[in-house]
Design a protein around this motif. Structure first.
Motif, mmCIF file in Angstrom:
data_model
loop_
_atom_site.group_PDB
_atom_site.id
_atom_site.type_symbol
_atom_site.label_atom_id
_atom_site.label_comp_id
_atom_site.label_asym_id
_atom_site.label_seq_id
_atom_site.Cartn_x
_atom_site.Cartn_y
_atom_site.Cartn_z
ATOM 1 N N ALA A 43 0.842 -1.065 0.081
ATOM 2 C CA ALA A 43 -0.041 -0.084 0.034
ATOM 3 C C ALA A 43 0.910 1.230 -0.025
ATOM 4 C CB ALA A 43 -1.049 -0.084 1.161
ATOM 5 N N ASP A 44 1.888 1.202 0.564
ATOM 6 C CA ASP A 44 2.654 2.540 0.852
ATOM 7 C C ASP A 44 4.150 2.345 0.793
ATOM 8 O OD1 ASP A 44 3.477 1.134 3.447
ATOM 9 O OD2 ASP A 44 2.663 2.959 4.529
ATOM 10 N N THR A 45 4.619 1.038 0.520
ATOM 11 C CA THR A 45 6.097 0.815 0.251
ATOM 12 C C THR A 45 6.395 0.066 -1.139
ATOM 13 O OG1 THR A 45 6.105 0.331 2.632
ATOM 14 C CG2 THR A 45 8.052 -0.676 1.462
ATOM 15 N N LEU A 46 7.693 0.726 -1.446
ATOM 16 C CA LEU A 46 7.995 -0.396 -2.916
ATOM 17 C C LEU A 46 9.665 -0.585 -2.220
ATOM 18 C CD1 LEU A 46 8.187 -0.795 -5.743
ATOM 19 C CD2 LEU A 46 9.086 1.834 -5.993
ATOM 20 N N SER A 47 9.721 -2.054 -2.378
ATOM 21 C CA SER A 47 11.169 -2.786 -1.824
ATOM 22 C C SER A 47 11.728 -3.390 -3.119
ATOM 23 C CB SER A 47 10.435 -3.617 -1.000
ATOM 24 O OG SER A 47 9.980 -3.107 0.425
ATOM 25 N N ARG B 251 23.224 -1.506 -9.067
ATOM 26 C CA ARG B 251 23.008 -2.510 -7.997
ATOM 27 C C ARG B 251 22.812 -2.199 -6.807
ATOM 28 N NH1 ARG B 251 28.402 -6.362 -9.640
ATOM 29 N NH2 ARG B 251 28.053 -6.323 -11.884
ATOM 30 N N ALA B 252 21.803 -2.757 -6.181
ATOM 31 C CA ALA B 252 21.476 -2.623 -4.721
ATOM 32 C C ALA B 252 20.996 -3.972 -4.090
ATOM 33 C CB ALA B 252 20.301 -1.822 -4.874
ATOM 34 N N ALA B 253 21.634 -4.297 -3.023
ATOM 35 C CA ALA B 253 21.180 -5.628 -2.102
ATOM 36 C C ALA B 253 19.817 -5.431 -1.750
ATOM 37 C CB ALA B 253 22.131 -5.822 -1.258
ATOM 38 N N ASP B 254 19.434 -4.396 -0.914
ATOM 39 C CA ASP B 254 18.203 -4.141 -0.323
ATOM 40 C C ASP B 254 17.700 -2.537 -0.268
ATOM 41 O OD1 ASP B 254 16.847 -6.844 0.544
ATOM 42 O OD2 ASP B 254 18.884 -6.919 1.528
ATOM 43 N N ALA B 255 16.896 -2.230 -0.491
ATOM 44 C CA ALA B 255 16.215 -0.869 -0.692
ATOM 45 C C ALA B 255 14.639 -0.854 -0.281
ATOM 46 C CB ALA B 255 16.777 -0.204 -1.811
ATOM 47 N N GLU B 256 14.286 0.206 0.355
ATOM 48 C CA GLU B 256 12.873 0.190 0.587
ATOM 49 C C GLU B 256 12.377 1.675 0.541
ATOM 50 O OE1 GLU B 256 10.716 -0.359 4.915
ATOM 51 O OE2 GLU B 256 10.886 -2.274 4.036
ATOM 52 N N LEU B 257 11.581 1.864 -0.216
ATOM 53 C CA LEU B 257 11.215 3.612 -0.536
ATOM 54 C C LEU B 257 9.536 3.439 0.073
ATOM 55 C CD1 LEU B 257 12.155 3.976 -4.044
ATOM 56 C CD2 LEU B 257 13.197 4.082 -2.193
ATOM 57 N N SER C 27 12.296 6.217 3.790
ATOM 58 C CA SER C 27 12.928 5.274 3.072
ATOM 59 C C SER C 27 14.315 4.993 3.458
ATOM 60 C CB SER C 27 13.089 6.145 1.566
ATOM 61 O OG SER C 27 11.793 6.339 1.055
ATOM 62 N N ARG C 28 14.896 3.879 3.143
ATOM 63 C CA ARG C 28 16.149 3.423 3.702
ATOM 64 C C ARG C 28 16.844 2.739 2.639
ATOM 65 N NH1 ARG C 28 16.339 -1.761 4.383
ATOM 66 N NH2 ARG C 28 14.253 -3.159 4.897
ATOM 67 N N GLY C 29 18.289 2.213 2.666
ATOM 68 C CA GLY C 29 18.785 1.646 1.589
ATOM 69 C C GLY C 29 19.741 2.123 0.712
ATOM 70 N N GLU C 30 20.667 1.408 0.250
ATOM 71 C CA GLU C 30 21.657 2.050 -0.555
ATOM 72 C C GLU C 30 21.839 1.198 -1.982
ATOM 73 O OE1 GLU C 30 25.667 3.481 1.261
ATOM 74 O OE2 GLU C 30 26.449 1.699 0.220
ATOM 75 N N ALA C 31 22.383 2.132 -2.951
ATOM 76 C CA ALA C 31 22.600 1.745 -4.207
ATOM 77 C C ALA C 31 23.712 2.189 -4.831
ATOM 78 C CB ALA C 31 21.310 2.007 -5.071
ATOM 79 N N ARG D 231 31.427 6.957 -11.025
ATOM 80 C CA ARG D 231 30.822 6.238 -9.744
ATOM 81 C C ARG D 231 29.828 7.171 -8.872
ATOM 82 N NH1 ARG D 231 35.766 6.147 -9.610
ATOM 83 N NH2 ARG D 231 36.019 7.225 -7.227
ATOM 84 N N ALA D 232 28.709 6.480 -8.304
ATOM 85 C CA ALA D 232 27.977 7.418 -7.377
ATOM 86 C C ALA D 232 27.335 6.312 -6.658
ATOM 87 C CB ALA D 232 26.689 8.343 -8.233
ATOM 88 N N THR D 233 27.135 6.899 -5.510
ATOM 89 C CA THR D 233 26.350 6.123 -4.285
ATOM 90 C C THR D 233 25.121 6.800 -4.026
ATOM 91 O OG1 THR D 233 28.561 5.265 -3.266
ATOM 92 C CG2 THR D 233 26.444 5.296 -1.949
ATOM 93 N N LEU D 234 23.789 6.000 -4.094
ATOM 94 C CA LEU D 234 22.620 6.174 -3.748
ATOM 95 C C LEU D 234 22.220 5.981 -2.508
ATOM 96 C CD1 LEU D 234 23.215 5.956 -7.005
ATOM 97 C CD2 LEU D 234 20.578 6.218 -7.052
ATOM 98 N N THR D 235 22.311 6.832 -1.542
ATOM 99 C CA THR D 235 21.547 6.558 -0.236
ATOM 100 C C THR D 235 20.229 7.049 0.247
ATOM 101 O OG1 THR D 235 23.878 6.265 0.627
ATOM 102 C CG2 THR D 235 22.267 6.628 2.304
ATOM 103 N N ALA D 236 19.216 6.137 0.744
ATOM 104 C CA ALA D 236 18.013 6.822 1.110
ATOM 105 C C ALA D 236 18.042 7.230 2.392
ATOM 106 C CB ALA D 236 16.996 5.986 0.511
ATOM 107 N N ASP D 237 17.557 8.057 3.252
ATOM 108 C CA ASP D 237 17.519 8.463 4.320
ATOM 109 C C ASP D 237 16.513 9.177 4.558
ATOM 110 O OD1 ASP D 237 17.992 8.850 7.020
ATOM 111 O OD2 ASP D 237 19.677 10.023 6.888
#
Length: 198
Positions: free
Chosen positions: A48-52, A84-90, A95-99, A123-129
């Motif tokens: 309903a409110d999360t995209l993983s 590439r991302a192991a786990d991320a949750e929006l 939101s949390r996770g890293e790509a 190269r770039a790192t994408l961090t969700a906080d």
């Protein structure tokens, strides 16, 4: 099965919906390449409110990213982007996770007739906080040394703050191109881009 289309790029994909998560109100997809390639692949869960996302490995032409973001004065881009991302949750506000993103053979041509710029391997790192997405950007090789960061915030959009420094002295064409898009800062130029996300 289907195709992801952006500009002239077409990426064949296939997907399978798992049945049991549907009973809990979750749509869980297994995404793979539509032509047998190793990528793209990902597991995506939508509630309903999360995209993983889990076990993401996606490679696509750079023009797909340019088409998705709008091009902010960019005429064209070249190269391949890998995410590439192991786990991320929006989730809104939490939101949390890293790509990790790699742009291989990066090349940008700007509008207005400026010479194209080769950026080598970016190269770039994408961090969700929470509600903020951000991370550092750097590169190896190419005409310029690139250092900086990107930030994406709600109701603001994507912002890039970069320092671009020619790797060799006497590159007059590159200096003119950078002067058209940035502000001189020592041996380099600072470039700030803002891309409102629609």
């Amino acid at each position: 099965q289907g195709n992801v289309v952006a500009g002239t790029a077409r990426i064949p994909i296939s997907w399978r919906v798992e049945i049991w998560p549907l009973l809990q109100g979750v749509v869980r997809l297994q995404v793979t390449s539509g032509n047998g390639a190793e990528t793209p692949r990902a597991t995506i869960a939508v509630s309903a409110d999360t995209l993983s996302f889990h076990d993401v490995d996606v490679t696509f032409p750079a023009e797909v990213l340019a088409a998705a973001l709008g091009q902010a004065g960019v005429g064209s881009v070249a190269g391949e982007v890998n995410v590439r991302a192991a786990d991320a949750e929006l989730t809104p506000g939490s939101s949390r996770g890293e790509a990790r993103l790699g742009w291989h053979g990066a090349r940008i041509a700007f509008v207005g007739g400026a010479p194209p710029l080769d950026l080598g391997e970016v190269r770039a790192t994408l961090t969700a906080d929470g509600s903020v997405f951000s991370g550092p950007i750097a590169n190896d090789g190419g005409d310029l040394a690139l250092r900086g960061e990107w930030t994406m915030r709600p109701k603001d959009g994507l912002r890039l703050a970069l320092l671009l420094t020619p790797r060799r002295a006497g590159q007059a064409e590159i200096a003119r191109a950078l002067s058209a898009i940035g502000t001189a800062d020592g041996a380099g130029w600072r470039v700030d881009w803002h891309v409102p996300l629609r």
